[in-house]
Design a protein around this motif. Structure first.
Motif: not given
Length: 211
Positions: A36, A139-140, A143-144, A146-147, A150, A162, A186, A189, A192
């Motif tokens: 990624k 960035v990855d 996102y990890e 954030f997941g 979320e 984060y 961003l 993201m 969402e």
């Protein structure tokens, strides 16, 4: 001596889990992370080139694909532990460097050793490619984390990850690729639909304001 151990080590990266020791809804391996990061680095490299900056693509791909290969020797150590003190971080870096050099000398054919010293060395430097790697890595990680946020993960560590990831990205704010990320990616993201969206938007604004 041959490249067998190098190839076999790629399999080890598939079994190394990111953020060990914490409850996660989605597991991520070091191998998946490396892929990624390479994809993200490719995208950011495109943006930098579009802005008129010359990218050494061979160097960028080498840095991105190999940046965590040496974790096969020491694993993915918890971030709070890894950065607990400068002395500990330095010692871990020394151990990783020593084990990497030992691996190169014992497993990589002599004619390719210098190439793999370059590839398996620290890639996050002051070059454009090193900066893109640093940004892509965070960035990855952003996102990890954030997941997990979320999905409602109660582990506070993902909010901390984060925040730290965004702070590092913001430290490269002058880069066109980071400006694009902050302006175009961003916001999507954060738009969402998820329960803690307002909290995360507020946190994001706070981190960006500090920079």
């Amino acid at each position: 001596m041959g490249m067998h151990q190098y190839i076999q080590g790629l399999g080890n990266l598939e079994t190394l889990r990111r953020a060990p020791g914490f409850f996660k809804y989605a597991e991520h391996s070091v191998a998946a992370h490396s892929f990624k990061v390479a994809e993200i680095a490719q995208m950011l490299g495109d943006i930098e080139e579009h802005a008129g900056n010359a990218v050494n693509w061979q160097m960028l791909y080498e840095k991105a694909l190999n940046h965590d290969y040496t974790e096969r020797f020491i694993g993915d150590i918890k971030t709070p532990v890894k950065y607990a003190t400068p002395a500990l971080r330095s010692m871990l870096a020394d151990v990783e460097e020593s084990m990497t050099e030992n691996f190169i000398q014992n497993e990589i054919p002599a004619e390719y050793q210098d190439v793999y010293r370059r590839r398996l060395g620290e890639g996050k430097d002051d070059t454009l490619e090193g900066q893109i790697l640093s940004i892509s890595d965070k960035v990855d990680l952003l996102y990890e984390s954030f997941g997990e946020i979320e999905k409602g993960n109660p582990e506070r560590v993902f909010v901390n990850i984060y925040t730290e990831s965004l702070s590092v990205i913001m430290s490269f704010e002058a880069r066109p690729s980071v400006q694009y990320f902050l302006k175009e990616i961003l916001p999507d993201m954060l738009n969402e639909e998820f329960a803690d969206r307002d909290m995360l938007k507020k946190l994001t604004r706070s981190v960006m304001a500090k920079k």
